[in-house]
Structures are given as structure tokens and as C-alpha cells.
Design a protein around this motif. Structure first.
Motif, short mmCIF file in Angstrom:
data_model
loop_
_atom_site.label_atom_id
_atom_site.label_comp_id
_atom_site.label_asym_id
_atom_site.label_seq_id
_atom_site.Cartn_x
_atom_site.Cartn_y
_atom_site.Cartn_z
N GLU B 45 0.71 -1.37 0.05
CA GLU B 45 -0.06 0.08 -0.02
C GLU B 45 0.90 1.23 0.03
N MET B 47 1.58 4.43 1.45
CA MET B 47 1.09 5.09 2.46
C MET B 47 1.45 6.53 2.51
N ARG B 48 2.23 7.16 1.83
CA ARG B 48 2.66 8.33 1.81
C ARG B 48 3.32 8.85 0.37
N GLU B 71 -5.99 -5.12 -4.35
CA GLU B 71 -6.31 -4.01 -3.13
C GLU B 71 -5.36 -3.23 -2.90
N VAL B 74 -6.11 -0.44 -5.36
CA VAL B 74 -7.22 0.43 -5.00
C VAL B 74 -6.89 1.50 -3.90
N PHE B 75 -6.53 0.60 -2.67
CA PHE B 75 -6.14 1.46 -1.34
C PHE B 75 -5.08 2.53 -1.78
N LEU B 78 -6.77 5.50 -3.46
CA LEU B 78 -7.73 6.28 -2.47
C LEU B 78 -6.88 7.07 -1.60
N LEU B 79 -5.83 6.59 -1.15
CA LEU B 79 -4.87 7.41 -0.36
C LEU B 79 -4.38 8.64 -1.03
N THR B 81 -5.23 10.20 -3.52
CA THR B 81 -6.23 11.63 -3.95
C THR B 81 -6.46 12.35 -2.90
N GLY B 82 -6.42 12.05 -1.59
CA GLY B 82 -6.54 13.11 -0.59
C GLY B 82 -5.30 13.98 -0.53
N GLU B 105 -13.04 1.48 -12.57
CA GLU B 105 -12.34 1.99 -11.38
C GLU B 105 -12.00 3.47 -11.52
N GLN B 108 -15.53 5.12 -11.03
CA GLN B 108 -15.68 5.30 -9.54
C GLN B 108 -14.82 6.43 -8.80
N GLN B 109 -13.73 6.64 -9.06
CA GLN B 109 -12.84 7.37 -8.38
C GLN B 109 -12.67 8.82 -9.02
#
Lengths: 351, 410
Positions: B45, B47-48, B71, B74-75, B78-79, B81-82, B105, B108-109
């Protein structure tokens, strides 16, 4: 693309006592206020400016902060996000004279409220006084030309009171728009908090899904025509596969953010006081850091997986699994999205 | 802009850690966002997001079932885009994942998709498979009709086709430096023409040929024209309202505009400047003496008005005869009933109807313009005290007394 929604708890202080409120009794008694600086930190981010955004002022009871402060919030928000739509959720218990004026100026003449036929009382614990005051406040708004739909929490007490008591109450007010929400027992959750991975709270219901949808079907069958004749519109009876599910919090984890007065941010407003869901605080982190909290992404994934339980359901495309803060199935034979109600909607559209 | 392609998410996590440590050691350290991380492989994932990232493109991958997107991927989407608003899904040229899965996908995003060129673009052969993959994505994208995300390089090429339909052939398909680096720079002309011709086939099949683009351009041009007309009419309406609310002689200005062919703002300027010119001349030759009230009219000018008034009164044989004549003028010119004429309660007089014909304005405008002109002359007579009132003055304000806050309780 669905709206991004900011739920802004300007205070958690409240002038009504709801036994199963999602806020703790301690926070509802505290006279905290959101600072303009925190509000600015929350709104100054492309999460809002790059999307169609709705700002919903909430509490506790948002109006207890008074006209001057509330107006400052609205004005500052309009400066930062001039194209965002603003509205407010009020409990209608003591609607101040300035609220219709503010609603005209900032909220497009629309606010919202919530209601239930039990477990809601004045701070002195008087349920009858609450109901009387609520009806007065609600009428005051509608008479001032402010559209204020009511979200009825279908809790145990409302279901037990029966269809007729609810319909009679609806007909006794000036309100022309009523919606229904599933009822979560936050009091019970707080006694034994349980979270799944990513800080997804496992929330208990107060009534089974089969009872909820049966109640609504009965309301429509027995009193629907009368309510319609009176000009009352009920979202649940007008669900349309073409426009999607109008229940609260359907596939919303990615586009909802809630701000508490102390700067703490979470996703769903129902999680305001559920610490396990918090993404952090604007007191010591930036919006970008809060949005990058892994638990947020995990909850979005969990929401998708939750909807995957509906695979094979004919209603999945437009229902999307119903409100994502509650389980899809509760063992009652019905589901959160209300398959029975969707079946009726389809029959109506084919008729 | 620096391009780093094919790094792993774990490596980006390390880059961030390193940068964060550098900041801890040196608070003044700052990172410019000038690196484009493309085709990032989500082995873990993400993370940063590195502090120097201007954009991050993640390469899609499948989970262990081979039927859903991984996953980690996708994870990570999601992360990031913030943190970053320049985030894309980067489809490598040799990607074998079902395009429908990737585009779903993206929808959706609301994330843009880039189907990236292979490393070797020196001739047709190595881009043949790529062009097929791009064609597959393009077909799906055009059929979806979704407005929430774009597909590159199809979007740039569509812009190019629209520009050509407008009669302009751009020398470059895109002017965006990141797009140029990814899709056009270092691509041989032969390979580029092949990809373009493949896209043309898809576009022809899904939308149509040049005719389609011309029709769309016509539609857009018509819509713009319509919007412009609506805006111009709205502006004209606003101007009319402004004229009524902000000038004392709006109808005289309308009449002057019609007589002279001037635009309304110019006619208003002309009337204003004539009035201003008269006042300037009067102030020059009949100025206030030192100590005169500057808010009141100049006494010398009032004397002139008084002289003009007296002359008219004498010429007509006394005040009563003058009043009768002025009364008749006010009646014929509808001066006193101009409010009723304006509201449509009283019709324009016969002379106004005739004047309207000659002036080329509506009878109501002519009637009110005549009344306004008469009013101007009347105001000179009023200043010279030959008449007491024009009859169109605002009524005096009624004085109100503040309400008592005391409430009688019995």
C-alpha cells in the motif's frame, strides 16, 4: 458525480435529550464552539474546491451558537467556497427568529430536521414537551417559506407507536416532506464499542429491517393516499431506480467528511463521537494528512466489500446496498436497502 | 519536470520517509513538487506520497483471484487522491488486465487514465500491440459517455481533430509538457502516424468522420452564439433598468439615442455633458461669492432664473395669466401625470404619439421624454419663483416617532 459533503459540527451542545444520540451526553452538555481558524483549515482544500460540494451545518444543535457566530461561519464558508451549497440540520426544538432569515440568505430556503416518536425529550426529560416544541418549530419554518424536510428515525418506539400515530402527527404539521432513516442504537454501541479493520464501527440496530420495511409498506397502504392528498411527499414511497437510492449514507465514505468543533475529523457524521473512526485533528495535522489517513481508504474499501454482499440482487445497480454504516443483512430476511420497497417501486413503475 | 517511471510503492514510501527525515534534521528544507512518478507498481500500500511529487500514476494490477483489481492498488489510489490532485491510473503498454475493470475503477474514483506508450517507439512493429490496446480502451471510453474522467492520449487526439474541424491544424497534438513527454517526444513519425490511424479507425466507427467533428463544432458554435445573444439581451435589460433607476431623464436619453443613433450609454453621456456644460458656463460667469453656501445654488444664478421667470410673467400679462399658461403646458406635455403615463394608467397624449413617430421611439417614451424636458425648463421657473411647484416632487417625508418598548400588561 455525487456531491462531496462536509458535515460541520459547529458545537456538540444540544437543547434536546435523545437517548440514543450518536454524540455522548458529556459532549452534548459542553459549550464548545468551532473556531473560524479550524473551519478555514477544513474548507481550504481541493477536496472541496475541485468538486460539487454541500456544506451542512450541524451540532448538537447548531442554532445554539447564536445568530452572530452562525452568520460568521456561513459568510466565511461562502468566501472560501462560493459555489458550495450550504444548509443546516436543526432539531426544530427552539427555532430562533433569525433562522428563516439566515436560511433565505445562505441555505437556498432549505434546512433539515430529524424526528422520532420516542426517546427524544426536552432537557427535563419531557417527551410530550419535545414533540409540541418540535411541531411548533417545524411549522414556524414552513410558514416562513423555508422548506424543512423531516428525517424520521424509525426506532423501536416509533414502530411500536404505530402507523396511525405517525401519520396523524405528519398531517397535524405544515411540513410537506418526510423521509425515513434506519435507527442505530448508539447507546448500546457505546457500552461495548466494536470496530472492524480500518475503524469500521459495527453498529447495532434498534429494529430489524423486516419490521422497518413492513412498517413503511403499511404506512403507504393504509395512509399513503391520504398523505398524498394532503400534499405530503415521502421520499421512501417515491424511490426510483432511475435516480438511485435516496437513503442517507449510500456509498458515501469517500465523499463525506465531518468536522467536530475541536478540529477532529471523521467521515460519516454519525461517527462524530466514535473515536475509533477519527482520522485525526486539524489542531495538529493538515487536511491532506487527514485525507491520507489509511483508515479512510480502508473504510472506503470496506464499504465496497459490503456492497459486494449484494451481488446477485436485482436492485444492486441503483440501491448500492443501502446505508453503509449498518450491515447489509440482519437475519430478519430483509436488507438495509429495503428490497421489499424496491420491489414495490418496480411494480409501480411497471403499472 | 523529472520523470521517474516504474518505481514500486514500497520505494515511494521509502522516498517519503527519507524526505521526512531530511526535514526533521533541517527544518528549512523544502521540496519542490517537480517529479512525475509514472507507472508506479503497488507491491504494497502506498502510504505516503513523496514530497517532491507533482503527479503520481499508479499501474493497475489484479488480486490473487485474477478477477478483481488488487487491493493494494485501489487502496493506494484512494490514499493519494487525498494528498495530490494530479493522480492517474497508468496502464502500461503490455497490460493484460480487462480494460473494463480499469475504466470502471477510474469512473468510480474520477481519475484520469493514461495508456502509456511502449519503450520502443522507433517504428510501427513495437507499437502495433499498443495501438490495439489503446483502441480497446478508446472504444470502451467513447461508448461509456462518462464525463468524470479522461483517457489519454485519446483526449489530446480528439482535441486535435476538433481543431482541424475548425480549420486549424496544430503543429503539435498537445502542448502539455507531461503529455508531450509521455506520448509524443521521442516517438518516431512512422509509429505516431500508425497510432493516429488506429485511433481514427475507432473514432470513425464510434463517432464518425470529419463530418462528425464539423457537426459538433457547429453545435458548440450555435450554443455559444445563443448564449451570447441571451447574455446581450440580459445586459440590455439591465442597462434599461439602470437607466430608469440611476438617471433623472431616462426617456430623454432614449429619445436622444434614437435621434442620433448613439448607443444608450453614449446618449446618456451626451445629455449629461450638455447639462454639465451649461452649469460650467453659469458657474464661470455667475459664480458664488465668497461665503455663499456651497450647497445652495449660486445667488447670481438664482437672480438670472428669477429674471427669466419675471420676463415670462410680464410678457403673459401677470402671474395669473402665466399660471394658466404654465398649467396648460404641464397638462399638454403630461408633466404632472408622468407617473401615471409611466405606469400605463394614462395613455400617451396625441402630441406624444405624433412625436414618437418622428423620434422613432415608443409613444410612452416620447410622452415621458417630453415631460422630462418640460420638467427641466420648469425647474428654472421654479428656481426663479415664477411657479411654486412642478407637481412631480416627492412628497415630504412623514416624521415618525420611535415606538415605546414598554408593553402594557394590564
Amino acid at each position: 458525480m455525487a456531491d462531496h459533503v462536509a458535515f460541520i459540527n459547529v458545537t456538540r451542545q444540544c437543547n434536546v435529550d435523545c437517548l440514543r444520540c450518536y454524540l455522548t451526553a458529556e459532549n452534548r452538555a459542553r459549550k464548545e464552539r468551532l473556531s473560524l481558524r479550524t473551519l478555514e483549515s477544513f474548507l481550504n482544500h481541493h477536496f472541496w474546491s475541485d468538486n460539487q460540494t454541500v456544506l451542512i451545518w450541524e451540532g448538537g444543535e447548531a442554532t445554539v451558537v447564536g445568530q452572530k457566530i452562525m452568520r460568521e461561519y456561513c459568510e466565511r464558508a461562502r468566501q472560501i467556497l462560493p459555489y458550495a451549497r450550504q444548509t443546516m440540520v436543526t432539531n426544530c426544538f427552539a427555532v430562533p427568529d433569525w433562522l428563516p432569515e439566515l436560511a433565505n440568505e445562505f441555505f437556498g430556503q432549505q434546512v433539515e430536521t430529524t424526528f422520532a416518536l420516542g426517546k427524544k425529550a426536552s432537557l427535563k426529560g419531557d417527551e410530550a414537551a419535545y414533540r409540541l416544541q418540535f411541531a411548533r418549530g417545524l411549522n414556524k419554518l414552513w410558514q416562513a417559506g423555508i422548506r424543512c424536510p423531516v428525517n424520521i428515525e424509525l426506532n423501536r418506539e416509533t414502530i411500536d407507536a404505530g402507523v396511525d400515530e405517525l401519520a396523524d402527527f405528519m398531517l397535524s404539521t405544515d411540513c410537506m416532506a418526510w423521509e425515513f432513516d434506519l435507527s442505530v442504537n448508539f447507546e448500546s454501541f457505546r457500552r461495548r464499542p466494536e470496530y472492524a479493520a480500518g475503524g469500521v464501527p459495527i453498529l447495532p440496530l434498534t429494529v430489524s429491517y423486516s419490521e422497518v420495511w413492513k412498517f413503511l409498506a403499511e404506512l403507504e397502504d393504509r395512509r399513503g393516499a391520504e398523505l398524498e392528498t394532503a400534499g405530503i411527499s415521502i421520499g421512501a414511497f417515491n424511490q426510483d431506480p432511475l435516480t438511485g437510492n435516496n437513503q442517507f449514507n449510500v456509498a458515501s465514505e469517500k465523499r463525506f467528511l465531518t468536522l467536530n468543533p475541536d478540529g477532529v475529523v471523521t467521515t460519516n457524521p454519525l461517527y462524530s463521537d466514535l473515536e475509533g473512526t477519527h482520522l485525526g485533528s486539524l489542531a495538529d495535522e493538515t487536511m491532506a494528512e487527514l485525507l491520507s489517513n489509511p483508515n479512510r481508504a480502508r473504510r472506503v474499501l470496506a464499504e465496497r466489500k459490503r456492497a459486494a454482499m449484494c451481488s446477485g440482487c436485482v436492485h444492486l445497480d441503483y440501491c448500492s446496498g443501502g446505508p453503509s454504516h449498518v450491515p447489509v443483512f440482519d437475519g430478519s430476511g430483509e436488507c438495509a436497502g429495503g428490497a421489499a420497497l424496491w420491489n414495490r417501486a418496480l411494480q409501480r413503475s411497471h403499472a | 519536470m523529472q520523470f521517474l517511471a516504474g518505481l514500486k510503492a514500497s520505494e515511494l514510501n521509502q522516498i517519503f520517509e527519507k524526505q521526512a527525515n531530511e526535514i526533521k534534521l533541517n527544518q528549512a528544507e523544502k521540496f519542490d513538487r517537480n517529479v512525475a512518478y509514472t507507472q508506479v507498481e503497488c507491491d504494497v500500500e502506498l502510504m505516503r506520497v513523496p514530497l517532491d511529487a507533482a503527479s503520481v500514476g499508479l499501474a493497475p494490477s489484479l488480486d490473487e483471484t485474477g478477477e478483481a483489481l488488487c487491493e493494494n492498488f485501489v487502496f493506494s489510489l484512494l490514499l493519494i487522491t487525498g494528498t495530490l490532485n494530479q493522480c492517474t491510473i497508468d496502464v502500461p503498454a503490455d497490460c493484460s488486465i480487462d480494460p473494463a475493470l480499469v475504466l470502471s475503477e477510474a469512473e468510480q474514483q474520477s481519475l484520469n487514465v493514461r495508456v502509456l506508450m511502449p519503450d520502443d517507439t522507433s517504428c510501427i512493429e513495437p507499437v502495433r500491440a499498443y495501438a490495439d490496446l489503446l483502441a480497446e480502451y478508446s472504444t470502451l471510453w467513447l461508448r461509456q459517455g462518462s464525463g468524470t474522467y479522461s483517457l489519454s492520449p485519446l483526449d489530446g487526439y480528439l482535441e486535435y481533430r476538433f481543431a482541424r474541424a475548425l480549420g486549424h491544424t496544430p503543429d503539435q497534438i498537445t502542448r502539455n509538457s507531461e503529455m508531450q513527454a509521455l506520448f509524443t517526444d521521442s516517438v518516431s513519425e512512422e509509429a505516431m502516424d500508425y497510432v493516429k490511424s488506429r485511433l481514427d479507425q475507432v473514432i470513425e466507427h464510434e463517432l464518425g468522420g470529419d463530418e462528425y467533428f464539423r457537426e459538433q463544432v457547429d453545435l458548440v458554435a450555435s450554443a455559444i452564439h445563443l448564449k451570447n445573444t441571451e447574455l446581450r439581451n440580459a445586459r440590455l435589460q439591465m442597462l434599461e433598468q439602470e437607466l430608469d433607476s440611476r438617471t433623472p431623464v431616462p426617456n430623454l436619453i432614449r429619445a436622444v439615442a434614437s435621434l442620433t443613433g448613439l448607443a444608450i450609454p453614449d446618449a446618456a453621456g451626451m445629455v449629461y455633458e450638455i447639462k454639465h456644460g451649461i452649469h460650467t458656463v453659469l458657474d464661470k460667469y455667475l459664480p458664488r461669492a465668497e461665503g455663499d453656501d456651497i450647497k445652495a445654488p449660486s445667488p447670481k444664478q438664482l437672480e438670472l432664473a428669477s429674471g427669466i421667470g419675471s420676463a415670462f410673467v410680464s410678457a403673459l400679462g401677470g402671474q395669473d395669466a402665466f399660471n394658466a399658461v404654465w398649467g396648460e403646458i404641464a397638462k399638454v406635455t403630461q408633466l404632472k401625470s408622468s407617473v401615471d403615463v409611466d405606469r400605463g394608467v394614462e395613455p400617451p397624449s396625441e402630441i406624444a404619439v405624433k412625436a414618437a413617430d418622428s423620434l422613432g421611439v415608443e409613444p410612452k417614451v416620447a410622452a415621458l421624454a417630453i415631460a422630462e424636458l418640460t420638467g427641466m425648463f420648469g425647474s428654472i421657473l421654479k428656481a426663479g419663483k415664477a411657479i411654486e411647484t412642478l407637481g412631480i416632487e416627492k412628497p415630504a417625508e412623514v416624521k415618525t416617532t420611535a415606538q415605546s418598548n414598554i408593553i402594557a400588561v394590564g
